[in-house]
Enzyme design. Structure first.
Site, PDB file in Angstrom:
ATOM      1  N   VAL A 150     -23.934 -15.625  77.684  1.00 40.22           N
ATOM      2  CA  VAL A 150     -24.516 -15.303  79.058  1.00 40.22           C
ATOM      3  C   VAL A 150     -25.058 -17.091  80.009  1.00 40.22           C
ATOM      4  CG1 VAL A 150     -27.576 -15.065  78.712  1.00 40.22           C
ATOM      5  CG2 VAL A 150     -26.047 -14.312  81.134  1.00 40.22           C
ATOM      6  N   ASP A 151     -25.919 -17.580  79.519  1.00 35.27           N
ATOM      7  CA  ASP A 151     -25.937 -19.332  79.691  1.00 35.27           C
ATOM      8  C   ASP A 151     -24.580 -19.900  79.868  1.00 35.27           C
ATOM      9  OD1 ASP A 151     -27.748 -21.468  79.616  1.00 35.27           O
ATOM     10  OD2 ASP A 151     -28.164 -22.048  78.075  1.00 35.27           O
TER      11      ASP A 151
HETATM   12  N1  AR6 Z   1     -23.815 -10.749  82.409  1.00 31.14           N
HETATM   13  C1  AR6 Z   1     -24.777 -10.374  81.384  1.00 31.14           C
HETATM   14  N2  AR6 Z   1     -24.955 -10.022  80.437  1.00 31.14           N
HETATM   15  C2  AR6 Z   1     -23.874 -10.895  79.183  1.00 31.14           C
HETATM   16  C3  AR6 Z   1     -23.079 -11.770  80.550  1.00 31.14           C
HETATM   17  C4  AR6 Z   1     -22.908 -11.888  82.418  1.00 31.14           C
HETATM   18  N3  AR6 Z   1     -22.518 -12.630  82.473  1.00 31.14           N
HETATM   19  N4  AR6 Z   1     -22.329 -12.781  79.115  1.00 31.14           N
HETATM   20  C5  AR6 Z   1     -23.104 -12.244  78.140  1.00 31.14           C
HETATM   21  N5  AR6 Z   1     -23.890 -11.461  78.225  1.00 31.14           N
HETATM   22  P1  AR6 Z   1     -25.976 -13.999  74.585  1.00 31.14           P
HETATM   23  P2  AR6 Z   1     -28.768 -14.304  73.185  1.00 31.14           P
HETATM   24  C6  AR6 Z   1     -24.819 -10.184  77.537  1.00 31.14           C
HETATM   25  O1  AR6 Z   1     -25.361 -14.723  73.563  1.00 31.14           O
HETATM   26  O2  AR6 Z   1     -28.213 -13.224  71.582  1.00 31.14           O
HETATM   27  C7  AR6 Z   1     -26.585 -19.014  74.430  1.00 31.14           C
HETATM   28  O3  AR6 Z   1     -25.556 -20.494  74.012  1.00 31.14           O
HETATM   29  C8  AR6 Z   1     -24.114 -10.537  75.948  1.00 31.14           C
HETATM   30  O4  AR6 Z   1     -22.779 -10.028  75.831  1.00 31.14           O
HETATM   31  O5  AR6 Z   1     -26.045 -14.073  76.362  1.00 31.14           O
HETATM   32  O6  AR6 Z   1     -30.166 -15.061  73.387  1.00 31.14           O
HETATM   33  C9  AR6 Z   1     -27.736 -19.860  74.425  1.00 31.14           C
HETATM   34  O7  AR6 Z   1     -27.871 -21.220  75.119  1.00 31.14           O
HETATM   35  C10 AR6 Z   1     -25.372  -9.831  74.982  1.00 31.14           C
HETATM   36  O8  AR6 Z   1     -25.734  -8.797  75.470  1.00 31.14           O
HETATM   37  O9  AR6 Z   1     -28.128 -14.823  74.529  1.00 31.14           O
HETATM   38  C11 AR6 Z   1     -28.727 -19.513  73.609  1.00 31.14           C
HETATM   39  O10 AR6 Z   1     -27.862 -21.005  72.853  1.00 31.14           O
HETATM   40  C12 AR6 Z   1     -26.890 -10.833  76.090  1.00 31.14           C
HETATM   41  O11 AR6 Z   1     -25.754 -11.185  77.704  1.00 31.14           O
HETATM   42  C13 AR6 Z   1     -27.589 -18.429  72.915  1.00 31.14           C
HETATM   43  O12 AR6 Z   1     -26.769 -18.328  73.177  1.00 31.14           O
HETATM   44  C14 AR6 Z   1     -27.165 -11.808  75.307  1.00 31.14           C
HETATM   45  O13 AR6 Z   1     -26.059 -12.432  74.730  1.00 31.14           O
HETATM   46  C15 AR6 Z   1     -29.219 -17.170  72.892  1.00 31.14           C
HETATM   47  O14 AR6 Z   1     -28.512 -15.553  72.721  1.00 31.14           O
END
Ligand code: AR6
Length: 179
Positions: A33-34
């Protein structure tokens, strides 16, 4: 009156005051998501993140903390960056996941935000089981909003895909939340 809403979708498309980003302590972007937020929001977000790193957050943002930047080209006013805990099989880090949600809401309230969208923090690259994350996220938001005067009127959890949505729905039902 505050409301908690669950939707399946892409958080970068949400027309809200604040979009919460599941960032990492570098604040300099990443995957998941980042990555999506920085891609859709454009370079202005990274410019402000770099300025934060050059100032008060020289050592990075600690797990559980939250800080705001512009939302750039997103249809939101601000992005609140928070760092979720990495899942651990040996250590209970639930308090840190709760702190992410609580502190993000406090930062949003300080900005005067009325509407806030959260992703499922820590449930992707950081491997937190969605059922547990949903319970912590929903309970913490509910408790924070009911704790005192807060400008936030709507919290929308934006779940990426039907599986995450269904788990959040079940947990919300178990907590007696509707909508
Ligand atoms: N909209 C909504 N949710 C989303 C989107 C989107 N566009 N894209 C992904 N998700 P994650 P974390 C969901 O991995 O586990 C990054 O590299 C995804 O399916 O984004 O907190 C950061 O820089 C999941 O359910 O975040 C950190 O290094 C949720 O968002 C690390 O990842 C969170 O997945 C953080 O890991």
């Amino acid at each position: 009156m505050t409301m908690i809403e669950l939707v399946e979708g892409d958080i970068t498309e949400q027309q809200v005051d604040v979009v919460v980003n599941a960032a990492n302590s570098s604040l300099l972007g990443g995957g998941g998501v980042d990555g999506a937020i920085h891609r859709r929001g454009g370079p202005e977000i990274l410019t402000e993140c770099r300025a934060l790193r050059a100032g008060h957050y020289g050592k990075g943002l600690k797990t559980g903390e939250a800080v705001a930047t512009t939302a750039g080209r997103l249809p939101a006013r601000w992005v609140v960056h928070t760092v979720g805990p990495v899942w651990s099989d040996s250590e209970d880090r639930s308090a840190l996941l709760a702190a992410c949600h609580r502190n993000s809401l406090h930062v949003a309230a300080d900005l005067g935000a009325h509407t806030v969208a959260f992703p499922a923090i820590s449930t992707g690259i950081y491997r937190w089981p969605v059922e547990s994350a949903a319970e912590i996220a929903l309970e913490t938001v509910l408790n924070t909003l009911s704790a005192g005067s807060c400008s936030v009127e709507l919290v929308r959890f934006v779940l990426f895909g039907p599986a995450a949505y269904d788990v959040f729905r079940e947990q919300a039902d178990a907590l007696g939340l509707s909508g």
